[in-house]
Structures are given as C-alpha cells and as structure tokens.
Design a protein around this motif. Sequence first.
Motif, PDB file in Angstrom:
ATOM      1  N   MET B   1     -56.602 -10.757  12.356  1.00  0.00           N
ATOM      2  CA  MET B   1     -55.465 -11.427  12.992  1.00  0.00           C
ATOM      3  C   MET B   1     -54.199 -11.194  12.184  1.00  0.00           C
ATOM      4  N   SER B   2     -53.097 -11.063  12.901  1.00  0.00           N
ATOM      5  CA  SER B   2     -51.846 -10.734  12.231  1.00  0.00           C
ATOM      6  C   SER B   2     -50.961 -11.967  12.076  1.00  0.00           C
ATOM      7  N   TYR B   3     -50.254 -12.040  10.984  1.00  0.00           N
ATOM      8  CA  TYR B   3     -49.301 -13.126  10.757  1.00  0.00           C
ATOM      9  C   TYR B   3     -47.863 -12.643  10.929  1.00  0.00           C
ATOM     10  N   VAL B   4     -47.716 -11.494  11.578  1.00  0.00           N
ATOM     11  CA  VAL B   4     -46.379 -10.940  11.781  1.00  0.00           C
ATOM     12  C   VAL B   4     -45.733 -11.593  12.997  1.00  0.00           C
ATOM     13  N   LYS B   5     -44.530 -12.129  12.789  1.00  0.00           N
ATOM     14  CA  LYS B   5     -43.800 -12.727  13.915  1.00  0.00           C
ATOM     15  C   LYS B   5     -43.030 -11.671  14.692  1.00  0.00           C
ATOM     16  N   GLY B   6     -42.588 -10.645  13.988  1.00  0.00           N
ATOM     17  CA  GLY B   6     -41.810  -9.591  14.623  1.00  0.00           C
ATOM     18  C   GLY B   6     -41.014  -8.853  13.574  1.00  0.00           C
ATOM     19  N   LEU B   7     -40.019  -8.091  14.034  1.00  0.00           N
ATOM     20  CA  LEU B   7     -39.107  -7.426  13.119  1.00  0.00           C
ATOM     21  C   LEU B   7     -37.767  -8.138  13.188  1.00  0.00           C
ATOM     22  N   LYS B   8     -37.010  -8.021  12.081  1.00  0.00           N
ATOM     23  CA  LYS B   8     -35.730  -8.717  12.021  1.00  0.00           C
ATOM     24  C   LYS B   8     -34.747  -7.856  11.246  1.00  0.00           C
ATOM     25  N   CYS B   9     -33.510  -7.804  11.719  1.00  0.00           N
ATOM     26  CA  CYS B   9     -32.487  -7.029  10.999  1.00  0.00           C
ATOM     27  C   CYS B   9     -32.143  -7.736   9.694  1.00  0.00           C
ATOM     28  N   ARG B  10     -32.133  -6.974   8.613  1.00  0.00           N
ATOM     29  CA  ARG B  10     -31.837  -7.562   7.299  1.00  0.00           C
ATOM     30  C   ARG B  10     -30.364  -7.911   7.149  1.00  0.00           C
TER      31      ARG B  10
END
Lengths: 91, 413
Positions: B1-10
């Motif tokens: 299972m993944s705990y990644v919410k998504g990608l986000k611009c730094r």
Amino acid sequence: MPSTVIIPTPLRRFTDGVETVPVEGGTIKDVFNYLEEKFPGIRTRLCEENGDLRRFINVYVDGEDIRFLDRLDTAIGEKSEISIVPAIAGG
Amino acid sequence: MSYVKGLKCRICGTPYQVDPLAICEECFGPLEVDYDYDAIKVKLTKEEIASRPGTMWRYKELLPLDGEPTVGLHSGGTPLVKADRLARAIGVRELYIKNDAVSHPTLSFKDRVVAVALSKAREFGFDAVGCASTGNLANSVAANASAAGIPAYILIPDNLERSKVLGTRIFGANVVPVRGNYDDVNRLCSEIAGRYRIAFVNVNLRPFYGEGSKTFGYEIAEQLGWQLPDAVVVPMAGGSLITKIHKAFKDLEKIGFVEPAEPRFFGAQATGCNPIAAAVKAGTRDITPVKPDTIAKSLAIGNPADGYFATGVITETGGWSEDVSDPEIVEAIHVLAETEGIFTETAGGVTLAVTRKLISQGRLNTNSRVVLAITGNGLKTQDALSLVDLQPIEPHLSAFEKLIAGEAKKLAA
C-alpha cells in the motif's frame, strides 16, 4: 528555413500541442513577444511579472545558455534553434 | 500500500496526480512527492524496520511506489564506518563515513535512486528507460535495466572516464556519447523525453528518482541508533542529494523516529565547478551557471537545477559550502584510502578535502559528531590518479631486506 523555437512539453497546452514554432530574427525578448501574440498566456509562464526569466527555466540559443550570452537581449541568428528547457538536475 | 498523496510543486504548491511528470505547468518549478506522514506514523515502527532485510527497501513506506519494488532489490544497506583514524588525522571528535562506494550493484549512491526510478517506471508501464549521466547514473541505469530486461538509452558527455563508459556498455545498454558537457546532454534528454515514451529517470521520473536518495539519510540515522548527527558534509553536483538527506532527517522527525535536532549541512564542490558553493559564499540563492573544468567529473554539473534548494538547506541549517582544487581532491583520496582503507572516487575526494578546509576555517565544529557522504568508488576514476611506477626487485631475500632496511628492526620476527 527560419529560426525555430522548441516548445517544452509543459507549454504545449498553449500551442495546441505544436512542438516547434518558426520565428523571425531579433532577440529572445522579441521571440517571447511573438510567442505571446501567437499563443496568449505563454509569456507569464516563461517570465516573472518584472520581466525576468523564471528561475527554473533555461533558454538556449544553438545550444548555448543565454545566461552565458546577453540573457533576454541575446540576438538570434537567421537559422538558430532556440530551446526552452525546464531546469533539471541529475548526475 | 502506498502512502503517497500525490505530487506537489516545490515552488507554488500546485498539486498533481501521480504521473510521470517532473515540472509544474504553472511555474516550471520542480514537482515532489507528497506523503501522508500521519498515516505512516501510525503504521510504521522501528521494530518493524529492524525485522526487515538490510536494504534501502526497509523504509519502503517512505518511498513512492504503489506496490512492492521490482528493480534494485539489494541496493542500500551500506556501512556507516566509524572513522577513528581519519578523525585523528583531521582533528574531529567523532567521525563517520557513510560508504556508498560499496553500493550494490554499481558502487555508487545512484543505485538507490535508480532502484526507485526503474521500479516506478515499471508501475507506469514504460517499455524503455534512459538517463542523462555524468557516469555513475549511467552505470546504475544500465545494470539495473539489464537485470530487469528493460532496454536502456543512456546519454553521456563525450569526455567521460573510460572506466565509467566501459562500466555502462558492459550491460548491453544503448550508450550515446554526446558532444558537449553534462548540461548539453541534459537538455537533449529533456527534448527527447518530450517526444518519445522513454522513462528518463532524472528527467520525467525525477520526483520519484530523487526520493531514493533519502534512504542514504534514513540509514545514517538508524545506524547512529536513531539519532541525527551534528553535521553532514555532502558532495554536490545538481544539488539534489544534500536536500534529500535533509528531507530524510525531517521525515524521521515527522514520524517520531528521532528527536528533533538541527544538524548542519555542508556542501562540497570542486573549484572547477562550484556554482552552488559560489552562491552560498556570495550570500545568494541565485545560481550563476559555470562551464565545468575539474577532474571531479561526477560533480561537473555547471547548471545545477537543485542549487536553489541546496543553498536553502545549507544556509537554513547554519552550514556552509566550500570548493577545492584538483590537487586537493587527489590528496584527500589518498588520505581516506591510507587512514580508513576506503578508496573513493574524485567526488569523495572533494567531500574530504572540503571537510578539511571547513575545519581550517573554523566553520565545522570539530567537537561534534560528523558524517561524511562518500558516494562513489575510486576504481571508476583511476584516470585522475597517477602513482609513480614501482621498481621490481629480484626474487631474493637480500633484495627485500635492502628495500626495508630502515624498518628491518621493527619487523624482525
């Protein structure tokens, strides 16, 4: 064949997916103005409000980073290849 | 299972779904992986980690895969060597070498990032992978791609060390030398990635790739008994590793594995390619690109995209950045080899030489616990070293005795 600008992937939504755009001579600033005329909205993606190039964009004329040339005033030749490339590091 | 919410611009914080995307469409800022740390904190325990194999995947909850890893299963888990002899030689109270010179399978820390990137490339369904590389990354992508049976396209500057080119070609990858330096190669790869469906690990998969570097930091903390050091000295090329070690330490604070601490981050570069060090010394975060000219080719990135973030980490933590000359780099390679028996590549010479310089400047507190990031192996950069030829002796005891005349008494049986 005139000079061409290679449009990077993140900006192609402004150019209807077009990858390369022919441009006339002048400077990089002129090129950006031309792109804005043709594809409204694209310039604010390239430049800060004060007109400076955004931090994470590199622009190359015939493979040379314009920061080694005259930055936005860099003149382009008659058959130059202008690349707009997101800054990416690696190693 | 993944705990990644998504990608986000730094830079601007714009959120994105998990996709092979590296660049924010709004501001061109780099994207990074966003995790659900609260959920990780509930699930993950130190005991659980201790029960797992000693590879980088013991921290898989903090890495951006959806499923189990499929590439680079044996990477990570390198030694943290307590370097007492080197500590005495350079005058530091407590010194450690995090030694990725012995990384599996290609002897540099790049095995960590490639393990994540190629596993992720498979999850995304890519049929080909690639990279722009100064050498170590090329070795690792080629090796891991061959083991995974994925075709690889590897673009390198045409002036690389012979051993790094050979160490890439041996794996059967498509190796493409490009006339120019790393920055030229990098630009070309971006353009290729825009047109072809190739997973360039450090271009379109960069947000995922970079996360692999965090395991270097997790391991340091775990190997110190879940404590953070007082200072780390890290070599900088694109500037990513130093920011990822910093992120790793912060991750561990967020999930309650270490007490909050303020380790200082010191960045090391060669004088022949020092855009990040120059910015730190000038008190700015604006990087002025340079044309690299140094024997430390693995650090020869004149236009470091993570330079902005690296200067941030260095200055916010009260660290500093310095650069050293080619002769200083070579001397430091010898010092590390002769005190600790660790043969590092030129980048490791940069790290140690800069450490000595920081000590002589009084910028690095010697009464503290310091970790040096040794990220690559000296067997790959032998071109940078020249030892005088040895003179053979006759195979007679007397000839050997003549040779050791000065030491004879000490060695007598």
